[in-house]
Design an enzyme around this catalytic site. Structure first.
Site, PDB file in Angstrom:
ATOM      1  N   GLU A   1       0.854  -1.199   0.000  1.00 10.73           N
ATOM      2  CA  GLU A   1       0.000   0.000   0.000  1.00 10.73           C
ATOM      3  C   GLU A   1       0.889   1.248   0.000  1.00 10.73           C
ATOM      4  O   GLU A   1       2.075   1.151   0.353  1.00 10.73           O
ATOM      5  CB  GLU A   1      -0.893  -0.009   1.250  1.00 10.73           C
ATOM      6  CG  GLU A   1      -1.780  -1.245   1.262  1.00 10.73           C
ATOM      7  CD  GLU A   1      -2.793  -1.272   2.392  1.00 10.73           C
ATOM      8  OE1 GLU A   1      -2.727  -0.397   3.278  1.00 10.73           O
ATOM      9  OE2 GLU A   1      -3.644  -2.163   2.356  1.00 10.73           O
TER      10      GLU A   1
ATOM     11  N   GLY B   1       1.383   3.422   2.079  1.00  7.63           N
ATOM     12  CA  GLY B   1       2.099   3.637   3.347  1.00  7.63           C
ATOM     13  C   GLY B   1       2.621   2.353   3.983  1.00  7.63           C
ATOM     14  O   GLY B   1       3.121   2.402   5.103  1.00  7.63           O
TER      15      GLY B   1
ATOM     16  N   GLU C   1       8.398 -17.932  -3.394  1.00  7.97           N
ATOM     17  CA  GLU C   1       8.499 -16.595  -3.993  1.00  7.97           C
ATOM     18  C   GLU C   1       9.950 -16.107  -4.005  1.00  7.97           C
ATOM     19  O   GLU C   1      10.424 -15.533  -4.980  1.00  7.97           O
ATOM     20  CB  GLU C   1       7.623 -15.610  -3.219  1.00  7.97           C
ATOM     21  CG  GLU C   1       6.150 -15.838  -3.484  1.00  7.97           C
ATOM     22  CD  GLU C   1       5.231 -15.114  -2.504  1.00  7.97           C
ATOM     23  OE1 GLU C   1       4.082 -15.515  -2.401  1.00  7.97           O
ATOM     24  OE2 GLU C   1       5.692 -14.162  -1.845  1.00  7.97           O
TER      25      GLU C   1
END
Ligand SMILES: Cc1cc2nc3c(=O)[nH]c(=O)nc-3n(C[C@H](O)[C@H](O)[C@H](O)COP(=O)(O)OP(=O)(O)OC[C@H]3O[C@@H](n4cnc5c(N)ncnc54)[C@H](O)[C@@H]3O)c2cc1C
Length: 338
Positions: A127, A129, A244
């Site tokens: 996001e 922030g 990942e």
């Protein structure tokens, strides 16, 4: 050095993929880099040819192979610098969430299309922030009757413009303590009202890759779109970190090798002070050091790929590999420029 993790079948698969990439991908890379994204038609062709979901289950249309088939694709794409087409994000980062945590209904609905290249996948965690401190995300998915209503903003989302289905990390219980216990994963189709694609971000590197902002404005999705259980989102994300990080290290070490090869080719043809730059002893020392690091890195990545396929728990080691190979990539590009 001969690599011993791949079988004859993997070798044949590499040849097939290389032929596909030469015809369908390489000629488009410059255009993708200029445009800042790949194109759907190439994804569909890759799906038709069996290159999406190489390790996805056969019952949903996948090839049921091990991750080494996907590793072949990652390596070949990294070698030709086709960063625009993030097959690993689609097949090896996003798809496994649906395979591992999806309900039977979700798997039947989304996996066949994803494997064919009709449904392109993305994952929306970050996001404006909140990055690494994921437990602090502000996007909410509040249950109202038989829907979750999403509100919030995401940024740096790969496949943000081209993607069709996003695994959205959101708080279903914003009051939960500890905060990560309120996080869930929700599948959001891009055509849902209230799903808004924002800017495609301009980046210094990976210019062909579509990295975007997304936002959710009273975006209502059926409760059947919850992936796994409510409040288990953080745990699921952590469980998938091993693969990942390994995916990034796998591509990264190939990018290192490619940068090294290009540097060697350059210093052989470029002359200075009456001789090829490659003839200077300092150049030779530097290249020998970098070549050593590439071989060491490849040996480590190969060991981790084999261990991951075996099912070993190596999240610490893959984290080391992700850091080390990406750091080497930066150093190599810098040294090669000097
Ligand atoms: C090309 C690209 C593609 C991406 N694709 C996706 C995607 O598909 N989906 C997605 O969800 N996200 C994606 N991301 C986002 C990526 O996951 C985040 O960049 C990552 O989580 C780090 O977050 P951040 O950049 O906000 O930085 P943070 O790690 O949150 O750092 C913010 C600031 O805090 C500092 N900081 C962080 N930790 C510490 C600490 N422990 N001590 C001191 N200082 C600290 C950092 O130095 C920095 O200045 C992508 C990013 C890029 C660049």
């Amino acid at each position: 050095m001969q690599r011993d993790i791949f079988s004859e079948d993997h070798r044949l698969f590499r040849e097939q993929f290389r032929r596909f990439a030469q015809k369908e991908i390489e000629p488009k890379i410059a255009e993708w880099n200029a445009r800042g994204m790949s194109d759907r038609e190439t994804w569909r062709r890759a799906g038709e040819a069996g290159f999406l979901g190489a390790s996805a289950p056969v019952e949903y249309g996948g090839a049921g192979g091990d991750l080494l088939y996907d590793a072949v694709i990652m390596e070949e794409l990294a070698w030709i610098r086709a960063h625009a087409m993030m097959v690993s994000l689609h097949s090896d980062i996003c798809m496994p969430y649906v395979v591992s945590y999806g309900s039977e209904e979700q798997k039947r609905k989304y996996l066949p299309g994803a494997i064919k290249g009709d449904i392109l996948l993305g994952i929306a965690m970050t996001e404006p922030g909140t990055g690494s401190d994921l437990a602090n995300i502000q996007t909410k998915a509040i249950r109202k009757g038989d829907h979750y209503v999403l509100n919030g903003a995401k940024t740096f989302i790969s496949n943000g413009q081209i993607g069709d289905l996003f695994i959205v990390v959101a708080k279903t219980n914003p009051e939960a303590s500890p905060p990560h216990a309120g996080i869930s994963l929700v599948l959001v189709e891009a055509n849902t009202p209230g799903f808004v694609r924002g800017r495609k971000l301009d980046k210094l590197g990976l210019r062909g890759q579509d990295t975007s902002e997304l936002s959710f404005e009273d975006c209502a999705v059926p409760v059947s779109n919850l992936l796994g259980k409510e409040g288990q989102g953080f745990k699921m994300l952590m469980e998938k970190l091993q693969q990942e990080r390994l995916v990034i290290a796998t591509a990264s070490i190939v990018s290192c090798r490619r940068a090294l090869e290009d540097t060697i080719a350059y210093v052989k043809q470029r002359h200075a002070f009456g001789q090829p730059v490659a003839a200077f002893q300092n150049t030779q020392f530097k290249l020998a050091e970098l070549a050593t690091e590439v071989e060491v890195g490849q040996a480590f990545v190969d060991k981790l790929l084999a261990a991951h396929v075996r099912g070993d728990e190596i999240v610490k080691e893959v984290s080391m590999a992700k850091w080390w190979t990406t750091d080497l990539q930066k150093r190599l590009a810098k040294e090669g420029q000097k």
